[in-house]
Design an enzyme around this catalytic site. Sequence first.
Site, PDB file in Angstrom:
ATOM      1  N   GLY A 233       0.829  -1.199   0.000  1.00  0.00           N
ATOM      2  CA  GLY A 233       0.000   0.000   0.000  1.00  0.00           C
ATOM      3  C   GLY A 233       0.867   1.253   0.000  1.00  0.00           C
ATOM      4  O   GLY A 233       0.617   2.190  -0.735  1.00  0.00           O
ATOM      5  N   GLY A 503       1.849   0.684  13.361  1.00  0.00           N
ATOM      6  CA  GLY A 503       1.062  -0.533  13.545  1.00  0.00           C
ATOM      7  C   GLY A 503       1.502  -1.378  14.726  1.00  0.00           C
ATOM      8  O   GLY A 503       0.694  -1.723  15.601  1.00  0.00           O
ATOM      9  N   THR A 590      11.833  -9.674   9.821  1.00  0.00           N
ATOM     10  CA  THR A 590      10.872  -8.810   9.123  1.00  0.00           C
ATOM     11  C   THR A 590      11.316  -7.351   9.195  1.00  0.00           C
ATOM     12  O   THR A 590      11.052  -6.575   8.284  1.00  0.00           O
ATOM     13  CB  THR A 590       9.459  -8.992   9.706  1.00  0.00           C
ATOM     14  OG1 THR A 590       9.518  -8.871  11.129  1.00  0.00           O
ATOM     15  CG2 THR A 590       8.886 -10.334   9.336  1.00  0.00           C
ATOM     16  N   GLU A 661       8.897   3.170   7.762  1.00  0.00           N
ATOM     17  CA  GLU A 661       9.128   4.304   6.870  1.00  0.00           C
ATOM     18  C   GLU A 661      10.537   4.883   6.939  1.00  0.00           C
ATOM     19  O   GLU A 661      11.005   5.485   5.979  1.00  0.00           O
ATOM     20  CB  GLU A 661       8.088   5.392   7.156  1.00  0.00           C
ATOM     21  CG  GLU A 661       6.725   4.970   6.620  1.00  0.00           C
ATOM     22  CD  GLU A 661       5.557   5.714   7.216  1.00  0.00           C
ATOM     23  OE1 GLU A 661       5.059   6.619   6.562  1.00  0.00           O
ATOM     24  OE2 GLU A 661       5.123   5.370   8.339  1.00  0.00           O
TER      25      GLU A 661
END
Lengths: 706, 330
Positions: A233, A503, A590, A661
Amino acid sequence: MTTTRPLLGSPMTRLEGREKVTGTARYAVDYPVDRVAYAWPVPAAVARGEITAVDATAALADPAVLAVLSYENAPRLHDTDDRTLAVLQSPHIAHRGQFAALAVATSLEAARGAAAAIRVAYAPEPHDVILTRDHPGLYKPDEVDEGMPTDREHGDFDTVYARAQVRLDAVYETPPLHNHPLEPHAATAMWDGDDLTVYDSNQGATAVQHVLAELFGLATGKIHVINEHVGGGFGSKGTARPHVVLAAMAARVVRRPVKLALPRNQLAAVTGHRSPTIQRIRIGADTEGHVQALAHEVTTQISALDGFVEPAAVVSRVMYAAPNSRTTHRVTRLDVPTPSWMRAPGECPGMFALESAMDELAIACGVDPIELRVRNEPTVEPDSGLPFSSRHLVECLREGTRRFGWHDRDPRIAGKHEGRLLIGSGVAASTYPVYVMASHAEAHAGPDGSYEVHVSASDIGTGARTVLTQIAADALGVPLDRVRVRVGSSDLPPASVAGASSGTASWGWPVHKACTELRQRLEALGHSVPEQGLTVAADIAEDLDDREDYARHAFGAQFAEVQVDTVTGETRVRRLLGVFAAGRILNPRTARSQFIGGMTMGLGMALLEGSTMDPAFGDYAERDLASYHVPACADVPEIDVHWIEEEDPQLNPMGSKGIGEIGIVGTAAAIANAVHHATGVRIRALPIHPAVLMPPLAGARQASPS
Amino acid sequence: MREFGYQRVFDVPGAVALLGTDPEARFLGGGTNLVDLMKAGVERPALLVDVTELPLGRIEATADGGLRIGATVTNSDLAADPQVRRHYPALAQAVLAGASGQLRNMATIGGNLLQRTRCGYFADLTKPCNKRVPGSGCPAIEGEHHNHAILGASEHCVAVHPSDMGVALTAFDAVVSYETADGPGELPLAEFYLPVGDTPHLETALPSGALITGITLPPNPVAAVSRYRKVRERASYAFAIGSIAAALDVRDGLVREVRLAFGAVASRPWRAREAERLLTGGPASAEAFAAAADAELAAAETLPHNAYKVTLMRNLVVAVLTELTEEATR
């Protein structure tokens, strides 16, 4: 909070990895649905004007075509704050590519054919689509992003700048950039009476649920948004997008489930993008490079339908000690597609400008660019005066210096050749704020010793489901395989969007809280689970209110080595190194992917990506992945990522900062600075294409034949 | 998308005959360009005649020492062929510089020659384009044209031909063989593409209904020392913004023979004959190479955003010919 947590910090593999690589993971339009119909939109073919007629005769001649919708016959929607979602409600066209009509048919091919056969007539109006520094429409917006002040002023910039021993005054430009996730914006919509279920590709099921409820005038509980798997996204799915509204509308009209996957060549106009920015930076410093005055003035654009004001100057309120400073944003409204969030909105373009300027200042002062940054390290956050909860930028710079071999670098400009290649290296800092948003979670213990945790989180490919399982198992004190975490549905306890790198904190905190309380209650019960199980719900709203005032940010340092072909102007990156200080890293596997992904996207921004506004037509020229160049494997060298162990008790129970980010912040400046080191050519407008680098390189070759 | 018929053919006369039954029929090779254009509505064939099973899939040495390449040979197979790699290395390099592995596995060399420009206006039915709708205008001249033509274009069209392979074939004097209902024919590649003029929609000199059956490369010893250099923004899977195919024979510091063709500068692969003429018999020096490039590029007409290509092509000529000189004299 600082005890050893073996589950947190372990490199657990993605729980859904096997499903994804074997193709069984279902995305928004992958679900088998009976009697499904397909929708295909018709984008407006004018940049501004009124629709005067919609002729669907030819389209409806095909018996496979179920409906043609336009403003003339589409169901009325309720108003929301987001005017891009008022699809097919008005004959007015605000920008080219806005949806003018929609074809619905029993097959994808028939829908596409029908869309091509719809004749839309327009009364075009003159349009204005090009941003300039002196655009007559520029004004001072009330705020930038959501709630950030538009302008800030400290001390007396003008006087101190005018008297400074070293002055830098430069304008940096970033082009429009598009998120282009691999999975396009897509939805499957189904009505059952007044209940609407959508499988939708978005970054926040709860947010989309609320917007759809508003648009269709229904109670929130009537709307069920499922986003089990999302194929990327990068911010463009952070809010509900027009496709899901169209799908729901069409499904209501044709009384069948409807699938709508936007074709790639429509995405650039309707799913948001990063606005272009023009940023003027002025720095006044002493000859040792101490910044005394800093101005960062941003010019950008929004659309006739509003959109997001790129807060690019905000980084200059955070990064460096500057007793006299000015940060401003001016914006103009153009007849262009509506801008929105793209990975690190504000920070990403802002740090290209600021970190390029710091490199220029270092050269002007004859100070090593790393040392320059160290000299300007603030003791508190410059704008707010708040202490940092933790700030390890200097440690990142030092660690990077060692790992990159920075001390071996010859600081002379254009000093290193390999045949016709010029080699150079550059550095830039990274930063991203620590955000956390109110969210809910539930933890349930079953009588069989299993646990289930529910939270309306969105795993957009980041590994959210996996890290939440680690957080839950850790808080429960049980092995991972006893815990199942359910995410990806608005029927789960409401939670915030997968955005603003928030998140893991926003969802992990209530998960941690619910699991911790569940564990305590089970201990009080002597570990005997009631027959019906035991459920604990958690809400972190009060915990957020109770937090002490700190400036909370992650920091990092990025190093790039590039080669520039003097014959062709091609720049290729040889090495990238990122060193980050982002709290506790909860899953190194991750997390590494997030950092590498961000840096790769930053490489694309530096050298490849850019959307070209066509002044005659008002659309972006690059509308597919052949012309919008995201990096290919051949562009991406080995990317080395490290992080500093950072303990910060002012964050959340896991001690983490967001990492989605920060990897893209600073990369472009590090690469542009490396290009300057290699060639002596300073590129202040991205991307650094051969066409941009060739003319100054040719000039340099003639000036100094070597 | 318009409904269309599809038929696979197994012999050349049958293919030509079937195409002749319908003026809106098209031959389908790998489909890597045609199918995209069909989806966009630019191409609207009534019938696709699939030629990939025709017996045209071989690469063979000719009696005179050249090569004959069948029209349905895939790009991947062409690039991997040992004879091509040995005798025409620039051709193998050009093919490998194009597209992606998946596309090269599908694409055929006949289709490669007939692929259409990637000019964004050509593929967008909501905008004018003289190539797509004659007389409608060319918005690229005032609009997005950073990768458009500097040579041989006109006020009616500034699109470039996207092929890499075609540039190398042009340098090596390739000849295109075709079959029509009236029998076979041949066209030198140099005459294969028509000048743009005021008819940009007319792209090749192939007779109507003709099927490309193969490409013949004449024996060309100079081609053994050859190179293809492609310049592109992205390191892979990107069209050239400038490219060059060059072959050079240098003896005692003098150019005995030279072949030079440019890509991404014109509506067709551009044979740099003026540069070749100036170079032949002269010194193999950087100055001579630059002078030859300047002579070839003297005719360049640039637009605001593609003027960089003149410098780029000049630099490429000098750099690649210098490299070949070093290779030849090593």
